[in-house]
Write an enzyme that holds these catalytic residues in place. Structure first.
Site, PDB file in Angstrom:
ATOM      1  N   PHE A  11     -14.712  -3.731   0.572  1.00  0.00           N
ATOM      2  CA  PHE A  11     -14.636  -4.217   1.949  1.00  0.00           C
ATOM      3  C   PHE A  11     -16.006  -4.697   2.436  1.00  0.00           C
ATOM      4  O   PHE A  11     -16.974  -3.935   2.438  1.00  0.00           O
ATOM      5  CB  PHE A  11     -14.131  -3.093   2.859  1.00  0.00           C
ATOM      6  CG  PHE A  11     -12.630  -2.914   2.835  1.00  0.00           C
ATOM      7  CD1 PHE A  11     -11.901  -3.198   1.698  1.00  0.00           C
ATOM      8  CD2 PHE A  11     -11.956  -2.445   3.953  1.00  0.00           C
ATOM      9  CE1 PHE A  11     -10.521  -3.027   1.676  1.00  0.00           C
ATOM     10  CE2 PHE A  11     -10.569  -2.272   3.933  1.00  0.00           C
ATOM     11  CZ  PHE A  11      -9.859  -2.563   2.797  1.00  0.00           C
ATOM     12  N   THR A  44      -8.310   0.156  -3.234  1.00  0.00           N
ATOM     13  CA  THR A  44      -8.802  -0.404  -1.983  1.00  0.00           C
ATOM     14  C   THR A  44      -9.702   0.582  -1.236  1.00  0.00           C
ATOM     15  O   THR A  44      -9.965   1.685  -1.712  1.00  0.00           O
ATOM     16  CB  THR A  44      -7.605  -0.840  -1.111  1.00  0.00           C
ATOM     17  OG1 THR A  44      -8.077  -1.564   0.019  1.00  0.00           O
ATOM     18  CG2 THR A  44      -6.783   0.349  -0.657  1.00  0.00           C
ATOM     19  N   GLU A  79       0.802  -1.223   0.000  1.00  0.00           N
ATOM     20  CA  GLU A  79       0.000   0.000   0.000  1.00  0.00           C
ATOM     21  C   GLU A  79       0.837   1.276   0.000  1.00  0.00           C
ATOM     22  O   GLU A  79       1.824   1.405   0.722  1.00  0.00           O
ATOM     23  CB  GLU A  79      -0.917   0.004   1.227  1.00  0.00           C
ATOM     24  CG  GLU A  79      -2.014   1.035   1.170  1.00  0.00           C
ATOM     25  CD  GLU A  79      -3.337   0.499   1.687  1.00  0.00           C
ATOM     26  OE1 GLU A  79      -4.287   1.285   1.754  1.00  0.00           O
ATOM     27  OE2 GLU A  79      -3.424  -0.694   2.029  1.00  0.00           O
TER      28      GLU A  79
END
Length: 312
Positions: free
Chosen positions: A172, A150, A90
């Protein structure tokens, strides 16, 4: 009688990805791929058994930001030794609204992996799915740097990511579940909101149908699970990133596991087209997406700062 466990059955439909930064756990569960984030890396960076990675980063760089990137890559490189596929690393969440900075940090992470002998095809750069994150993704994908967008909590984020050419997106599940459960309070009915009725599962299912219907090449990886039922309800999603404890639960069960999501069963829909104004308005209309995206960015940024503090 079913002779294969649920994990084996799931792997027929879905690429199983380990959701952990613990190298020993990855070696134990043997996933196809692995994904990390600043919070997971911070957790394992505190363990004595990985102190060498920390010390090496401190020796190789003087600036806190570069040291942190070297730690992320240090763990990612060790993880790649135990998996056949890719690892996700990330970019600093503090750059979530800064296109040039996101691109700069992504390029540095890739350069560090390549300096260690790993081809960029084995790395996915994780970027928060803000509008700016999607714009950075567009630039990076054109350079052959594969991106994993993400912190996705809404269809608008998935569409913008796909439009930018993201290799992968991570919607998510568990954090959406958490938001709705907290919002309902004492009125929450667990049985009525489980499995396919779980709000997080429903969000990923909607995203899956939209992107597959539009014939997008962007792959979908459900993430952030709170229970095994959420995983079972998404069997057939392109990828699922699963914590080792849930992999163990799946391995211990031999119940039949039917496919829940099938791209071949999704009818063709209109191509994806979303403007910045549409993206921002649709995000504004989704309270769960607005709250959870901001919360996720703040959390990852705070853990990145804690990691940098360890490296002084």
């Amino acid at each position: 009688m079913q002779t294969r466990n649920e994990l084996e059955q799931l792997r027929e439909y879905t690429i199983v990805v380990a959701d952990t930064g613990d190298i020993d756990e990855i070696a134990r569960v043997r996933p196809a791929e692995a994904t990390t984030n600043p919070s997971l890396i911070l957790k394992v960076a505190r363990l004595d058994k990985y102190r060498a990675i920390i010390e090496q980063a401190k020796r190789q760089a003087s600036a806190a930001e570069e040291r942190a990137d070297r730690v992320l890559v240090g763990f990612g490189a060790r993880i790649l030794e135990h998996i056949p596929g890719r690892v996700s690393t990330e970019v600093d969440a503090r750059a979530s609204f800064d296109v040039p900075q996101t691109v700069k940090r992504a390029r540095r992470i890739i350069a560090l992996y390549e300096s260690l002998g790993f081809d960029r095809s084995r790395v996915l750069i994780k970027i928060a799915a803000t509008w700016e994150g999607c714009e950075a993704c567009r630039i990076l994908q054109a350079e052959g740097i594969n991106c994993n967008l993400t912190l996705i909590f809404a269809l608008a984020q998935a569409e913008a990511s796909a439009q930018a050419g993201a290799t992968l997106i991570s919607p998510f599940v568990g954090r959406i579940y958490d938001w709705f459960k907290a919002a309902e309070g004492s009125c929450w009915d667990e049985n009525a909101n489980s499995g396919a009725k779980d709000p997080g599962v429903q969000s990923v299912t909607e995203i899956f149908r939209r992107l597959k219907g539009a014939r997008s090449r962007t792959r979908i990886m459900g993430a952030s699970f709170r229970n095994k039922g959420e995983i079972l309800a998404l069997a057939g999603c392109d990828l699922l990133t699963i914590a080792p404890k849930f992999m163990d639960e799946l391995k211990d069960s031999f119940s039949p596991l039917p496919r829940a999501l099938d791209p071949g069963a999704v009818p063709e829909t209109d191509p994806i087209s979303i403007s910045e104004a549409q993206f921002r308005y649709r995000m504004n209309c989704s309270e769960v997406a607005t709250v959870k995206l901001a919360e996720g960015i703040r959390s990852f940024a705070a853990d990145t700062e804690r990691l940098e503090g360890m490296l002084l």
